[in-house]
Design a protein around this motif. Structure first.
Motif, PDB file in Angstrom:
ATOM      1  N   PHE A  56       0.848  -1.190   0.000  1.00 43.44           N
ATOM      2  CA  PHE A  56       0.000   0.000   0.000  1.00 43.44           C
ATOM      3  C   PHE A  56       0.885   1.242   0.000  1.00 43.44           C
ATOM      4  O   PHE A  56       1.919   1.266   0.658  1.00 43.44           O
ATOM      5  CB  PHE A  56      -0.887  -0.012   1.259  1.00 43.44           C
ATOM      6  CG  PHE A  56      -1.866   1.113   1.355  1.00 43.44           C
ATOM      7  CD1 PHE A  56      -3.050   1.081   0.626  1.00 43.44           C
ATOM      8  CD2 PHE A  56      -1.620   2.206   2.174  1.00 43.44           C
ATOM      9  CE1 PHE A  56      -3.969   2.124   0.709  1.00 43.44           C
ATOM     10  CE2 PHE A  56      -2.530   3.256   2.264  1.00 43.44           C
ATOM     11  CZ  PHE A  56      -3.711   3.210   1.528  1.00 43.44           C
ATOM     12  N   ALA A  57       0.461   2.266  -0.738  1.00 45.35           N
ATOM     13  CA  ALA A  57       1.259   3.487  -0.825  1.00 45.35           C
ATOM     14  C   ALA A  57       0.393   4.728  -0.702  1.00 45.35           C
ATOM     15  O   ALA A  57      -0.790   4.722  -1.063  1.00 45.35           O
ATOM     16  CB  ALA A  57       2.009   3.539  -2.159  1.00 45.35           C
ATOM     17  N   VAL A  58       1.020   5.791  -0.201  1.00 44.94           N
ATOM     18  CA  VAL A  58       0.411   7.120  -0.167  1.00 44.94           C
ATOM     19  C   VAL A  58       1.411   8.109  -0.756  1.00 44.94           C
ATOM     20  O   VAL A  58       2.584   8.097  -0.392  1.00 44.94           O
ATOM     21  CB  VAL A  58       0.079   7.564   1.276  1.00 44.94           C
ATOM     22  CG1 VAL A  58      -0.556   8.946   1.276  1.00 44.94           C
ATOM     23  CG2 VAL A  58      -0.823   6.550   1.962  1.00 44.94           C
ATOM     24  N   VAL A  59       0.952   8.931  -1.677  1.00 46.22           N
ATOM     25  CA  VAL A  59       1.751  10.036  -2.207  1.00 46.22           C
ATOM     26  C   VAL A  59       0.980  11.317  -1.887  1.00 46.22           C
ATOM     27  O   VAL A  59      -0.132  11.517  -2.377  1.00 46.22           O
ATOM     28  CB  VAL A  59       1.976   9.905  -3.722  1.00 46.22           C
ATOM     29  CG1 VAL A  59       2.778  11.103  -4.236  1.00 46.22           C
ATOM     30  CG2 VAL A  59       2.694   8.602  -4.052  1.00 46.22           C
ATOM     31  N   ALA A  60       1.571  12.151  -1.035  1.00 44.09           N
ATOM     32  CA  ALA A  60       0.873  13.353  -0.569  1.00 44.09           C
ATOM     33  C   ALA A  60       1.688  14.590  -0.915  1.00 44.09           C
ATOM     34  O   ALA A  60       2.903  14.619  -0.711  1.00 44.09           O
ATOM     35  CB  ALA A  60       0.661  13.281   0.942  1.00 44.09           C
ATOM     36  N   ASP A  61       1.014  15.602  -1.455  1.00 39.94           N
ATOM     37  CA  ASP A  61       1.693  16.828  -1.875  1.00 39.94           C
ATOM     38  C   ASP A  61       1.277  18.027  -1.036  1.00 39.94           C
ATOM     39  O   ASP A  61       0.098  18.186  -0.693  1.00 39.94           O
ATOM     40  CB  ASP A  61       1.392  17.094  -3.354  1.00 39.94           C
ATOM     41  CG  ASP A  61       2.125  16.127  -4.259  1.00 39.94           C
ATOM     42  OD1 ASP A  61       3.364  16.053  -4.147  1.00 39.94           O
ATOM     43  OD2 ASP A  61       1.464  15.435  -5.047  1.00 39.94           O
ATOM     44  N   PHE A  62       2.268  18.866  -0.769  1.00 41.63           N
ATOM     45  CA  PHE A  62       2.086  20.050   0.059  1.00 41.63           C
ATOM     46  C   PHE A  62       2.788  21.238  -0.601  1.00 41.63           C
ATOM     47  O   PHE A  62       3.647  21.049  -1.466  1.00 41.63           O
ATOM     48  CB  PHE A  62       2.679  19.804   1.453  1.00 41.63           C
ATOM     49  CG  PHE A  62       2.162  18.547   2.081  1.00 41.63           C
ATOM     50  CD1 PHE A  62       0.993  18.563   2.825  1.00 41.63           C
ATOM     51  CD2 PHE A  62       2.812  17.330   1.898  1.00 41.63           C
ATOM     52  CE1 PHE A  62       0.482  17.398   3.375  1.00 41.63           C
ATOM     53  CE2 PHE A  62       2.303  16.158   2.441  1.00 41.63           C
ATOM     54  CZ  PHE A  62       1.145  16.194   3.182  1.00 41.63           C
ATOM     55  N   ALA A  63       2.436  22.413  -0.144  1.00 41.14           N
ATOM     56  CA  ALA A  63       3.084  23.607  -0.708  1.00 41.14           C
ATOM     57  C   ALA A  63       4.552  23.664  -0.302  1.00 41.14           C
ATOM     58  O   ALA A  63       5.410  24.096  -1.074  1.00 41.14           O
ATOM     59  CB  ALA A  63       2.357  24.864  -0.234  1.00 41.14           C
ATOM     60  N   ASP A  64       4.827  23.222   0.921  1.00 42.47           N
ATOM     61  CA  ASP A  64       6.189  23.310   1.435  1.00 42.47           C
ATOM     62  C   ASP A  64       6.367  22.343   2.603  1.00 42.47           C
ATOM     63  O   ASP A  64       5.449  21.623   2.988  1.00 42.47           O
ATOM     64  CB  ASP A  64       6.502  24.753   1.870  1.00 42.47           C
ATOM     65  CG  ASP A  64       5.419  25.316   2.785  1.00 42.47           C
ATOM     66  OD1 ASP A  64       4.773  24.527   3.522  1.00 42.47           O
ATOM     67  OD2 ASP A  64       5.209  26.542   2.763  1.00 42.47           O
ATOM     68  N   ARG A  65       7.573  22.329   3.132  1.00 42.91           N
ATOM     69  CA  ARG A  65       7.928  21.450   4.240  1.00 42.91           C
ATOM     70  C   ARG A  65       7.008  21.648   5.450  1.00 42.91           C
ATOM     71  O   ARG A  65       6.618  20.678   6.117  1.00 42.91           O
ATOM     72  CB  ARG A  65       9.384  21.750   4.625  1.00 42.91           C
ATOM     73  CG  ARG A  65       9.955  20.962   5.759  1.00 42.91           C
ATOM     74  CD  ARG A  65      11.374  21.454   6.067  1.00 42.91           C
ATOM     75  NE  ARG A  65      12.241  21.318   4.913  1.00 42.91           N
ATOM     76  CZ  ARG A  65      13.399  20.634   4.928  1.00 42.91           C
ATOM     77  NH1 ARG A  65      13.831  20.079   6.038  1.00 42.91           N
ATOM     78  NH2 ARG A  65      14.142  20.542   3.841  1.00 42.91           N
TER      79      ARG A  65
END
Lengths: 99, 99
Positions: A56-65
């Motif tokens: 199982f995988a999760v790829v999560a995107d954010f504006a910054d750290r």
């Protein structure tokens, strides 16, 4: 658009049920509605192409750290980890990188 | 738009140089220009937020499973693996899932 990406994969312990796996996906899938720092969120179970794959995988995107850290430490996220993921994890692989 | 995602992470062996790591990123970065099945391609080195992280990740998107297989088995990809990745890999984690 530049940003900050978190990627994590899990192998589930032997004996983990399909219901338990679906519960993890369902609970994580609620997080984008709860944690505004999440800009993109993709998750999925292994398609079974290669035998050595994680489950199982999760790829999560954010504006910054800082956005990622808000997610990492958010109580709603920690609750999913504590109650649904940790009990069934055999192995975990993770990385964060700038995009 | 639905598709098929491949995610892989590596831990590099002790003694791997920055130059070797940059070479992997540079060589992989050429693949979207060579393998038309690649719809999206993101790669990056660990940002150093969490101590237990892997060192390098690739997230690659395809229209479908066949697109991924074309990439996986493409001679240009295999050449990067054989000449630049395999010699420095300590650990690898991968998964493919439908998006």
């Amino acid at each position: 658009m530049s940003g900050f990406r978190h990627v994590v994969m899990f192998m589930w312990a032997e004996g983990t049920t399909t219901g338990q796996q679906e519960e993890v996906a369902a609970r994580l899938g609620e997080l984008p509605g709860v944690i505004p720092e999440i800009r993109g969120y993709s998750l999925g179970a292994d398609a079974g192409v290669n035998s050595s794959s994680y489950d199982f995988a999760v790829v999560a995107d954010f504006a910054d750290r800082e956005g990622y850290l808000a997610y990492r430490d958010h109580p709603a996220h920690r609750a999913v980890i504590d109650h649904f993921i940790t009990p069934i994890v055999a192995s975990r692989a993770a990385i964060q990188y700038e995009t």
